[in-house]
Design a protein around this motif. Structure first.
Motif, PDB file in Angstrom:
ATOM      1  N   LEU A  25       0.836  -1.201   0.000  1.00  0.00           N
ATOM      2  CA  LEU A  25       0.000   0.000   0.000  1.00  0.00           C
ATOM      3  C   LEU A  25       0.871   1.251   0.000  1.00  0.00           C
ATOM      4  CD1 LEU A  25      -2.738  -1.036   2.607  1.00  0.00           C
ATOM      5  CD2 LEU A  25      -2.820  -1.215   0.120  1.00  0.00           C
ATOM      6  N   THR A  26       0.412   2.276  -0.684  1.00  0.00           N
ATOM      7  CA  THR A  26       1.129   3.543  -0.781  1.00  0.00           C
ATOM      8  C   THR A  26       0.397   4.613   0.017  1.00  0.00           C
ATOM      9  OG1 THR A  26       1.859   2.960  -3.022  1.00  0.00           O
ATOM     10  CG2 THR A  26       2.031   5.278  -2.371  1.00  0.00           C
ATOM     11  N   ILE A  27       1.150   5.410   0.772  1.00  0.00           N
ATOM     12  CA  ILE A  27       0.559   6.511   1.530  1.00  0.00           C
ATOM     13  C   ILE A  27       0.217   7.642   0.573  1.00  0.00           C
ATOM     14  CG2 ILE A  27       0.922   8.194   3.381  1.00  0.00           C
ATOM     15  CD1 ILE A  27       2.883   6.257   4.658  1.00  0.00           C
ATOM     16  N   VAL A  28      -1.056   8.045   0.551  1.00  0.00           N
ATOM     17  CA  VAL A  28      -1.516   9.081  -0.369  1.00  0.00           C
ATOM     18  C   VAL A  28      -2.383  10.095   0.381  1.00  0.00           C
ATOM     19  CG1 VAL A  28      -1.497   7.552  -2.385  1.00  0.00           C
ATOM     20  CG2 VAL A  28      -3.583   7.770  -1.015  1.00  0.00           C
ATOM     21  N   LYS A  29      -2.653  11.202  -0.273  1.00  0.00           N
ATOM     22  CA  LYS A  29      -3.582  12.199   0.257  1.00  0.00           C
ATOM     23  C   LYS A  29      -4.361  12.780  -0.912  1.00  0.00           C
ATOM     24  CE  LYS A  29      -3.887  16.073   3.480  1.00  0.00           C
ATOM     25  NZ  LYS A  29      -3.137  16.993   4.366  1.00  0.00           N
ATOM     26  N   LYS A  30      -5.633  12.429  -1.009  1.00  0.00           N
ATOM     27  CA  LYS A  30      -6.454  12.876  -2.119  1.00  0.00           C
ATOM     28  C   LYS A  30      -6.796  14.361  -1.957  1.00  0.00           C
ATOM     29  CE  LYS A  30      -6.427   8.879  -4.018  1.00  0.00           C
ATOM     30  NZ  LYS A  30      -5.609   8.659  -5.225  1.00  0.00           N
TER      31      LYS A  30
ATOM     32  N   SER B 181      -0.862  -0.303  -4.391  1.00  0.00           N
ATOM     33  CA  SER B 181       0.168   0.084  -5.356  1.00  0.00           C
ATOM     34  C   SER B 181      -0.076  -0.516  -6.737  1.00  0.00           C
ATOM     35  CB  SER B 181       1.546  -0.332  -4.841  1.00  0.00           C
ATOM     36  OG  SER B 181       1.579  -1.731  -4.594  1.00  0.00           O
ATOM     37  N   LYS B 182      -0.947  -1.511  -6.827  1.00  0.00           N
ATOM     38  CA  LYS B 182      -1.287  -2.106  -8.120  1.00  0.00           C
ATOM     39  C   LYS B 182      -2.453  -1.337  -8.740  1.00  0.00           C
ATOM     40  CE  LYS B 182       0.349  -6.798  -7.204  1.00  0.00           C
ATOM     41  NZ  LYS B 182       1.354  -6.773  -8.301  1.00  0.00           N
ATOM     42  N   SER B 183      -2.253  -0.815  -9.935  1.00  0.00           N
ATOM     43  CA  SER B 183      -3.260   0.050 -10.564  1.00  0.00           C
ATOM     44  C   SER B 183      -4.574  -0.675 -10.827  1.00  0.00           C
ATOM     45  CB  SER B 183      -2.706   0.624 -11.877  1.00  0.00           C
ATOM     46  OG  SER B 183      -2.342  -0.432 -12.760  1.00  0.00           O
ATOM     47  N   GLU B 184      -4.516  -1.976 -11.055  1.00  0.00           N
ATOM     48  CA  GLU B 184      -5.745  -2.717 -11.334  1.00  0.00           C
ATOM     49  C   GLU B 184      -6.569  -2.987 -10.070  1.00  0.00           C
ATOM     50  OE1 GLU B 184      -2.361  -5.770 -10.958  1.00  0.00           O
ATOM     51  OE2 GLU B 184      -2.691  -3.763 -11.819  1.00  0.00           O
ATOM     52  N   CYS B 185      -5.961  -2.802  -8.911  1.00  0.00           N
ATOM     53  CA  CYS B 185      -6.662  -2.990  -7.637  1.00  0.00           C
ATOM     54  C   CYS B 185      -7.084  -1.620  -7.119  1.00  0.00           C
ATOM     55  CB  CYS B 185      -5.767  -3.698  -6.625  1.00  0.00           C
ATOM     56  SG  CYS B 185      -6.544  -3.961  -5.015  1.00  0.00           S
ATOM     57  N   LYS B 186      -8.345  -1.408  -6.906  1.00  0.00           N
ATOM     58  CA  LYS B 186      -8.867  -0.096  -6.509  1.00  0.00           C
ATOM     59  C   LYS B 186      -8.986   0.061  -4.993  1.00  0.00           C
ATOM     60  CE  LYS B 186      -9.325   0.931 -10.826  1.00  0.00           C
ATOM     61  NZ  LYS B 186      -8.381   1.889 -11.460  1.00  0.00           N
TER      62      LYS B 186
END
Length: 259
Positions: A212-217, A239-244
């Protein structure tokens, strides 16, 4: 801070990794005088932790005790090293007093029980956390960097407010400001609950099968896979683009890593 963006640094052109030269040369082991254990502390990085001094949750560089495994962020290690300190627009040196009781000039709250940086020449006082605030910060409310400001001297303003929460603010307390756009915000509103979690870094300690990647929308808020509420603050995204898969940090991080 160890250095500014104008100091010598190392940079990777392939992945965008950036590191001050001073940070790259930090000792791997260190004895910290203000730590209760007599054991040395080891340099760690890319590990989520709570600093035992400022209580901030961080993934930045830190030192971990080889005895009690307590962790101290690099900002606190530097700030608490014996000697005089300088800070935002204050002309006199500051010194750390561990048992000082008074009012912090930055936030207005009492320093009792937490220690403070005090000026011997005047009544200027700062909490450890306020002393270590970032000089500049970004927020979606403004396209420019916001600068930490210690006093609002805008004599034309009839009311002082925060452009983020739209509530009033004390012009004598520190805030972030863009001089170009005249945007102002409370320190807490600009920094949020997790200002020291490095966006883009990897967090593995969950039951999800992928990293998992730490993000901030900033502009669209997908629903959290755990609670269903919009992810407006710090979140963990697959981190996998196909997994939402995406979840709030607070929905999966242990209690010890929640603000």
């Amino acid at each position: 801070m160890v250095g500014s963006n104008t100091d010598p640094f190392y940079y990777c052109s392939e992945c965008g990794f950036f590191l001050h030269k001073a940070c790259a040369e930090l000792p791997k082991m260190m004895n910290v005088w203000h730590h209760n254990c007599q054991e040395p502390l080891a340099l760690i990085s890319d590990k989520a932790f709570e600093c035992q001094y400022c209580n901030n949750i961080s993934t930045a560089f830190a030192y971990e005790c080889c005895g009690c495994e307590g962790k101290i962020c690099l900002r606190c290690v530097i700030a608490l090293t014996p000697g005089a300190r300088t800070c935002l627009r204050h002309e006199h040196p500051l010194f750390l007093y561990r048992d000082y009781k008074g009012q912090c000039n930055a936030c207005g709250y009492t320093t009792s029980g937490y220690g403070a940086f005090c000026c011997k020449d005047c009544n200027f006082v700062l909490h450890l956390e306020c002393f270590s605030l970032p000089i500049t910060a970004r927020h979606k409310c403004d396209e420019h960097l916001l600068s930490l400001t210690d006093h609002d001297d805008n004599s034309y303003s009839k009311s002082y407010h925060c452009d983020i929460c739209e509530k009033s603010r004390d012009p004598n307390r520190w805030f972030y400001h863009c001089a170009t756009c005249d945007t102002s915000g409370h320190v807490g509103c600009v920094l949020g609950s997790y200002p020291y979690l490095k966006l883009g870094s990897i967090y593995e300690e969950t039951d999800h099968p992928h990293l998992l990647t730490i993000v901030k929308k900033k502009y669209y808020y997908p629903g959290c896979d755990k609670c269903g509420e919009p992810c407006k603050d710090v979140a963990l995204e697959c981190s996998k683009s196909e997994c939402k898969y995406i979840v709030h940090w607070n929905c999966v991080a242990p209690d010890s890593l929640q603000s």
